[in-house]
Design a protein around this motif. Structure first.
Motif, short mmCIF file in Angstrom:
data_model
loop_
_atom_site.label_atom_id
_atom_site.label_comp_id
_atom_site.label_asym_id
_atom_site.label_seq_id
_atom_site.Cartn_x
_atom_site.Cartn_y
_atom_site.Cartn_z
N LEU A 80 67.68 -7.25 33.25
CA LEU A 80 66.69 -6.54 32.45
C LEU A 80 65.43 -6.21 33.24
CD1 LEU A 80 66.98 -8.43 29.03
CD2 LEU A 80 67.81 -6.13 29.58
N PHE A 81 65.07 -7.07 34.18
CA PHE A 81 63.89 -6.81 35.02
C PHE A 81 64.04 -5.47 35.73
CE2 PHE A 81 61.24 -7.24 38.81
CZ PHE A 81 60.07 -7.81 38.31
N CYS A 139 60.77 -2.76 35.62
CA CYS A 139 59.74 -3.67 36.12
C CYS A 139 59.62 -3.63 37.65
CB CYS A 139 60.01 -5.11 35.68
SG CYS A 139 60.15 -5.33 33.90
N ARG A 195 68.86 -16.50 32.78
CA ARG A 195 68.20 -16.05 34.02
C ARG A 195 68.88 -14.81 34.59
NH1 ARG A 195 68.33 -15.90 39.35
NH2 ARG A 195 66.43 -16.39 40.55
N GLY A 206 68.05 -11.92 32.46
CA GLY A 206 66.67 -11.53 32.73
C GLY A 206 66.53 -10.73 34.01
N GLN A 207 67.30 -11.10 35.04
CA GLN A 207 67.27 -10.35 36.29
C GLN A 207 67.76 -8.93 36.07
OE1 GLN A 207 68.37 -11.56 40.67
NE2 GLN A 207 70.28 -11.14 39.59
N LYS A 255 64.50 -2.42 32.74
CA LYS A 255 63.24 -2.06 32.07
C LYS A 255 62.26 -1.37 33.00
CE LYS A 255 64.57 -3.78 28.14
NZ LYS A 255 64.90 -2.88 27.01
N ILE A 308 63.77 -12.31 30.37
CA ILE A 308 62.94 -11.98 31.54
C ILE A 308 62.07 -13.18 31.93
CG2 ILE A 308 61.01 -10.53 32.32
CD1 ILE A 308 62.25 -8.23 30.73
N PHE A 363 64.11 -15.59 33.91
CA PHE A 363 64.26 -15.13 35.29
C PHE A 363 63.00 -15.41 36.12
CE2 PHE A 363 63.54 -11.40 38.17
CZ PHE A 363 64.32 -11.87 39.22
N VAL A 392 54.55 -9.80 28.55
CA VAL A 392 55.44 -8.64 28.40
C VAL A 392 55.49 -8.13 26.97
CG1 VAL A 392 56.85 -9.31 30.38
CG2 VAL A 392 57.53 -10.05 28.10
N GLU A 396 64.95 -10.16 24.70
CA GLU A 396 64.74 -9.56 26.02
C GLU A 396 63.58 -10.23 26.75
OE1 GLU A 396 66.21 -4.96 25.29
OE2 GLU A 396 64.18 -5.54 24.70
#
Length: 211
Positions: A132-133, A138, A126, A129-130, A136, A197, A200, A176, A193
């Motif tokens: 990468l959010f 997002c 998680r 993922g945060q 990336k 995400i 997350f 995604v 990846e």
């Protein structure tokens, strides 16, 4: 005054004055003093890859002067690379990528820098993922109330709010990896990846990411 500010922002967006920066491969941490190369893409309106820009990476770390490094274009359209040396001491470093398009930039979460010869446990999926959010891009298009201490990035809000919804993991991965959308781009995410995400956005806790 607020109405005037909103109108100015709307006009800025309507004229095409925004872009999304997407970091392609972001390590979970950096080792002090080691050399790294990071690639990233710049997309106008989140979709059209932009070549011919002059992006920069800014590194700000405790006890050191701010470092500004020019990125160079790759052969792939809209893709750039920047090579740098990680800060010499352990701690958290702040990375900002200036896209070179208007005043658009991407501020990453503080990046862990560890001392040479040491290691760091894998991040929870998680938490990865945060990170990468943001990396990336997002959160340029999607607001997310679940982002803790989120970096102050431009928010255009062309996509739905994604916080507090506990989206199904399988749905997020499918979305995604294969957007099938005229608005949302295919960012070429790896399975790892996409899974992070999804963890997350689903609100999962405890699982470790695969580095």
């Amino acid at each position: 005054m607020l109405k005037v500010a909103a109108a100015l922002i709307a006009g800025f967006v309507a004229m095409g004055g925004w872009a999304v920066v997407t970091v392609k491969d972001l390590p979970e941490y950096f080792v002090a003093g080691q050399h790294y190369t990071i690639e990233f893409e710049v997309r106008q309106h989140g979709r059209t890859l932009l070549s011919g820009l002059r992006p920069q990476l800014i590194i700000d770390s405790p006890g050191a002067r701010e470092v500004v490094i020019a990125a160079v274009p790759r052969s792939t359209e809209g893709t750039y690379a920047v090579t740098f040396t990680a800060p010499p001491t352990a701690g958290d470093a702040r990375f900002t990528i200036r896209s070179g398009f208007m005043n658009n930039e991407l501020r990453l979460y503080p990046q862990p820098v560890i001392a040479a010869g040491t290691s760091r446990p894998a991040m929870a999926a998680r938490d990865r993922g945060q990170m990468l959010f943001v990396a990336k891009g997002c959160n340029t298009c999607h607001s997310n109330i679940d982002l803790a201490d989120r970096p102050a990035n431009q928010l255009v809000t062309v996509g739905p709010e994604l916080g507090g919804r506990h989206l199904a993991r399988e749905f997020v991965i499918q979305k995604v990896k294969n957007p099938a959308s005229k608005i949302m781009p295919d960012l070429g995410l790896s399975d790892v990846e996409a899974s992070a995400i999804a963890a997350f956005l689903n609100g999962e806790r405890g699982a470790l990411s695969d580095r």
